[in-house]
Write a protein that holds these residues in place. Structure first.
Motif, short mmCIF file in Angstrom:
data_model
loop_
_atom_site.label_atom_id
_atom_site.label_comp_id
_atom_site.label_asym_id
_atom_site.label_seq_id
_atom_site.Cartn_x
_atom_site.Cartn_y
_atom_site.Cartn_z
N TYR A 503 0.83 -1.21 0.00
CA TYR A 503 0.00 0.00 0.00
C TYR A 503 0.87 1.26 0.00
CZ TYR A 503 -3.06 3.64 1.95
OH TYR A 503 -3.74 4.81 2.19
N PHE A 504 1.86 1.31 0.88
CA PHE A 504 2.70 2.51 0.98
C PHE A 504 3.66 2.62 -0.20
CE2 PHE A 504 1.07 2.49 5.27
CZ PHE A 504 0.87 3.84 5.51
N LEU A 505 4.10 1.49 -0.74
CA LEU A 505 4.92 1.52 -1.94
C LEU A 505 4.10 2.01 -3.13
CD1 LEU A 505 7.63 0.86 -3.31
CD2 LEU A 505 6.83 -1.50 -3.59
N PHE A 506 2.84 1.60 -3.20
CA PHE A 506 1.92 2.03 -4.23
C PHE A 506 1.71 3.55 -4.17
CE2 PHE A 506 -2.83 1.76 -5.60
CZ PHE A 506 -2.50 2.12 -6.91
N ILE A 507 1.44 4.06 -2.98
CA ILE A 507 1.25 5.51 -2.82
C ILE A 507 2.52 6.27 -3.18
CG2 ILE A 507 0.93 7.34 -1.11
CD1 ILE A 507 -1.18 5.69 0.20
N MET A 508 3.66 5.77 -2.73
CA MET A 508 4.92 6.45 -3.03
C MET A 508 5.14 6.53 -4.54
SD MET A 508 8.80 5.58 -1.70
CE MET A 508 9.12 4.24 -2.85
N THR A 509 4.83 5.44 -5.24
CA THR A 509 4.99 5.41 -6.69
C THR A 509 4.02 6.37 -7.37
OG1 THR A 509 5.58 3.05 -6.46
CG2 THR A 509 5.22 3.88 -8.69
N LEU A 510 2.79 6.43 -6.88
CA LEU A 510 1.80 7.37 -7.42
C LEU A 510 2.25 8.82 -7.24
CD1 LEU A 510 -1.57 5.78 -6.18
CD2 LEU A 510 -0.94 6.21 -8.57
N ASP A 594 -0.25 2.32 -14.81
CA ASP A 594 -0.46 2.56 -16.24
C ASP A 594 -1.95 2.49 -16.59
OD1 ASP A 594 2.20 2.91 -16.74
OD2 ASP A 594 2.56 0.84 -17.37
N ASP A 595 -2.66 1.57 -15.96
CA ASP A 595 -4.10 1.44 -16.20
C ASP A 595 -4.88 2.63 -15.65
OD1 ASP A 595 -3.64 -0.96 -17.43
OD2 ASP A 595 -4.08 -2.17 -15.65
N LEU A 596 -4.26 3.35 -14.70
CA LEU A 596 -4.96 4.49 -14.09
C LEU A 596 -4.99 5.72 -15.00
CD1 LEU A 596 -3.70 4.37 -10.37
CD2 LEU A 596 -5.81 3.44 -11.32
N LEU A 602 -5.49 9.33 -10.61
CA LEU A 602 -4.27 10.13 -10.76
C LEU A 602 -4.56 11.62 -10.59
CD1 LEU A 602 -2.30 8.42 -13.67
CD2 LEU A 602 -1.62 8.60 -11.27
N ASP A 603 -5.67 12.06 -11.13
CA ASP A 603 -6.04 13.47 -10.98
C ASP A 603 -6.29 13.81 -9.52
OD1 ASP A 603 -5.87 13.85 -13.70
OD2 ASP A 603 -8.01 13.42 -14.05
N GLU A 604 -6.94 12.88 -8.80
CA GLU A 604 -7.20 13.11 -7.38
C GLU A 604 -5.90 13.17 -6.58
OE1 GLU A 604 -10.78 11.29 -5.47
OE2 GLU A 604 -10.78 10.03 -7.26
N ILE A 605 -4.99 12.26 -6.88
CA ILE A 605 -3.69 12.25 -6.20
C ILE A 605 -2.95 13.55 -6.50
CG2 ILE A 605 -1.42 11.15 -6.05
CD1 ILE A 605 -3.52 9.50 -4.67
N GLN A 606 -3.00 13.98 -7.76
CA GLN A 606 -2.34 15.23 -8.15
C GLN A 606 -2.90 16.40 -7.35
OE1 GLN A 606 0.10 16.04 -11.11
NE2 GLN A 606 0.26 17.42 -9.35
N ALA A 607 -4.22 16.44 -7.20
CA ALA A 607 -4.85 17.54 -6.45
C ALA A 607 -4.45 17.51 -4.99
CB ALA A 607 -6.37 17.43 -6.59
N LEU A 608 -4.36 16.33 -4.42
CA LEU A 608 -3.99 16.22 -3.00
C LEU A 608 -2.53 16.58 -2.77
CD1 LEU A 608 -5.89 12.96 -1.93
CD2 LEU A 608 -6.59 15.34 -1.66
N VAL A 609 -1.66 16.22 -3.72
CA VAL A 609 -0.25 16.60 -3.63
C VAL A 609 -0.12 18.12 -3.71
CG1 VAL A 609 1.99 16.49 -4.79
CG2 VAL A 609 0.64 14.40 -4.50
N ASN A 610 -0.88 18.73 -4.64
CA ASN A 610 -0.84 20.20 -4.76
C ASN A 610 -1.36 20.86 -3.49
OD1 ASN A 610 0.09 19.88 -7.37
ND2 ASN A 610 -1.92 20.16 -8.33
N LYS A 611 -2.41 20.28 -2.92
CA LYS A 611 -2.98 20.82 -1.69
C LYS A 611 -1.97 20.77 -0.55
CE LYS A 611 -6.91 20.14 1.47
NZ LYS A 611 -8.11 19.29 1.75
N ALA A 612 -1.24 19.66 -0.46
CA ALA A 612 -0.22 19.53 0.58
C ALA A 612 0.90 20.54 0.38
CB ALA A 612 0.34 18.11 0.58
N SER A 613 1.25 20.79 -0.89
CA SER A 613 2.30 21.77 -1.19
C SER A 613 1.87 23.17 -0.79
CB SER A 613 2.62 21.74 -2.69
OG SER A 613 3.11 20.48 -3.08
N ASP A 614 0.59 23.49 -1.01
CA ASP A 614 0.07 24.80 -0.61
C ASP A 614 0.14 24.99 0.89
OD1 ASP A 614 -0.48 25.30 -3.25
OD2 ASP A 614 -2.61 24.73 -3.12
#
Length: 617
Positions: A503-510, A594-596, A602-614
């Motif tokens: 699970y954590f390896l998956f998140i790290m890769t995402l 790749d299937d995602l 991926l878009d949700e993860i991108q938004a959450l990463v951006n939110k954390a950066s803010d």
């Protein structure tokens, strides 16, 4: 059966223990059959009296079942092998006690009658231990209370055990004895020592702040230790190491130049409930040697072996520095225990104080307990300690609303109690990416273990508490919601910690994919990203299910099937971290990602990463 008269506090704890047992038995047994009920009580005992981890409980109870030869569990505790038989409610009677004594004698000397390999194997180990004259502790535990007649019968039976079974040490626990064991976890001393007063002859001394600092003759101190016996060392978490260079040095000094002992030795520290001093004699109530265990035991042994004539021939006598500390009369038992623990922790230096073999003395663990309390979770440093908390305190732990969906399938009123050992295992598997250690070598994850410094060090001590909380919550979700536990018929039976790691390896890769950054381990990812994912139940449950899918395809891979063979357990303990196997896991993760491309994850993860950066900015 009639209980002895108890104080209000004793009655409350007695009731709490009864409730804890009944709740656990009921929660574990929907069908309420007698076999399941008995097994659940056995599990409760292993968890709360012997403080075993979940994997240790599973291993210990593997013997139980058809043709188990009267044994419910076999396990190791404090370095000694133990045999356990438990009897719940009406299953207990004096005949069951006598059968247990006979069964223990039989399985340690005879080949058992059984067609189960695990019973044969465990009993063979018992026979070998008996033949080698190793101590075998035999525990009979019931939630009933022994009446006077039963106590008399048990004592009589113990006296009549043949000398050839001297290495079998029998212990009989009823509900009152269980209570005493739980009280000890709370910080109280054993009942037989709580009011005991031992005298110590002292020389020059001064008193300051409830403390006596004194010069004591070596012979007088040895007599004090021999009078008190092993109970004097109940609070000292390090064993007496008979063969060490330090002890040999002490004996050499005693023999050749005792007058120099004062210069060579740092002294001994004693904590007691109370003391009174009169004409060179101090009477100590419930004294505990918390520093200088090696010195005390070596002195006691040295003088104990001397005859009266040999003692009279000793021309020179040495002296020892002794510090006696009195606890506050108003202090609660946990405060007294904390004082003893802190003195042990801060003053011990001899024989490698890495002997802190339980989490309670570790400052980081204590701090983590305090922090997780703010989130509504009880971090149980010593298993069973939650039982000792008043009912209103127990009810105050309700978890954290945004995270509690991960525990929704946990069938327990104590779902918000987090056992320290399991938390450290989950952290090791997920954040440290060491599932094989978490699963197969968890004994290395204690302050005594070889992996402790890699897991808990200055870097990890600076991590946010969520790095420890989240892996445990993911572990519980995997077990209860996705069936990564004993009852599973496929790889899930043994792969719970691998799930956490994946699970954590998956998140790290995402996160690497959407951020363009490279991470070497999950602990490098900003905790705000993890928080954003965990509080998003819909997204996180998708990730959890994707993780399950990754592992399904991983174990279906032909290379992994060949590696596993018919020994999944051995694979997870010893082979999972081989580069070629770990690369297969990473490849399965990459395929899912790749299937995602056609999924909004991926878009949700991108938004959450951006939110954390803010937030960070």
């Amino acid at each position: 059966m009639v209980t002895k008269k108890k104080s209000k506090q004793d009655r409350e704890l007695f009731k709490q223990i009864q409730n804890s047992i009944e709740e656990y038995v009921n929660e574990q047994n929907e069908l309420r059959n007698s076999v399941g009920i008995g097994n659940s009580f056995c599990e409760w005992v292993l968890y709360n009296i012997f403080e075993l981890r979940e994997d240790e409980v599973l291993d210990a109870t593997e013997i139980s079942g058809k043709f188990d030869n009267g044994i419910d569990a076999i396990f190791e505790y404090n370095g000694e092998i133990c045999v356990l038989q438990t009897k719940y409610n009406n299953a207990h009677n004096i005949d069951a006690v006598m059968r247990f004594i006979a069964d223990c004698q039989r399985v340690t000397t005879e080949i058992p009658v059984t067609d189960r390999d695990i019973v044969q194997e465990m009993c063979r180990n018992l026979r070998e231990s008996h033949q080698n004259k190793e101590t075998i502790n035999c525990y009979y535990v019931t939630n009933n209370i022994f009446n006077d007649w039963e106590v008399m019968q048990i004592n009589s039976a113990k006296k009549n055990i043949d000398e050839s079974f001297n290495n079998l040490k029998f212990h009989f626990f009823d509900l009152e004895k269980i209570q005493e064991e739980i009280e000890i976890k709370k910080g109280m001393l054993p009942k037989e020592f709580r009011d005991k007063v031992i005298k110590l002859f002292i020389g020059k001394n001064f008193e300051e702040s409830n403390t006596i600092v004194a010069v004591v003759k070596l012979r007088d101190f040895a007599n004090f230790v021999n009078d008190g016996g092993n109970l004097l060392f109940h609070s000292n978490i390090r064993n007496y190491l008979k063969g060490t260079k330090i002890n040999k040095g002490i004996k050499t000094t005693l023999k050749e130049e005792p007058e120099r002992f004062w210069f060579y030795n740092n002294g001994v520290t004693i904590v007691c409930e109370d003391y009174s001093q009169q004409k060179g004699v101090v009477h100590l109530k419930a004294p505990q040697i918390v520093n200088g265990c090696q010195t005390a035991k070596t002195l006691a042994d040295y003088f104990k072996t001397k005859t009266t004539k040999e003692l009279n021939e000793i021309k020179q006598d040495g002296h020892l520095l002794v510090k006696i500390i009195r606890t506050k009369k108003s202090a609660e038992e946990n405060e007294k225990k904390e004082l003893r623990d802190n003195i042990t922790r801060y003053t011990n230096s001899q024989n490698a104080v890495r002997g802190l073999d339980f989490y309670a003395l570790d400052t980081f663990q204590r701090n983590l307990k305090s922090t997780l309390k703010q989130y509504g979770y009880y971090y149980e440093i010593q298993r069973g300690s939650f039982i000792t908390e008043p009912s209103q305190v127990q009810k105050s732990f309700n978890g954290y609303d945004d995270y509690n969906y991960l525990l929704k399938s946990v069938r327990s009123s104590k779902k918000y109690v987090l056992p320290a050992k399991e938390v450290i295992q989950a952290f090791t598997a997920g954040i440290k990416q060491m599932p094989s250690v978490a699963y197969g070598r968890a004994n290395e994850l204690t302050p005594l273990g070889s992996k402790w410094d890699k897991i808990i060090n200055e870097d990890t001590k600076n991590l946010a508490p969520e790095y420890f909380l989240f892996p445990y919550l993911i572990l519980k979700y995997a077990k209860e919601e996705l069936n990564y536990k004993t009852g599973a018929s496929d790889f899930r039976k043994n792969a719970a910690f691998l799930f956490v790691a994946t699970y954590f390896l998956f998140i790290m890769t995402l996160v690497q994919k959407v951020s363009g950054k490279e991470y070497e381990s999950p602990e490098e990812i900003d905790i705000e990203i993890y928080k954003n994912i965990i509080v998003n139940q819909s997204l996180n449950e998708k990730l959890l299910n994707k993780t399950h899918g990754i592992l399904k395809h991983f174990f279906l891979d032909s290379k992994i099937e060949e590696e596993v063979g018919d020994n999944l357990r051995g694979f997870l303990q010893n082979k999972i971290h081989k580069d070629k196997n770990w690369m297969v896991l990473k490849r399965k993760i990459a395929q899912v990602i790749d299937d995602l491309e056609f999924d909004n994850i991926l878009d949700e993860i991108q938004a959450l990463v951006n939110k954390a950066s803010d937030v960070e900015e």
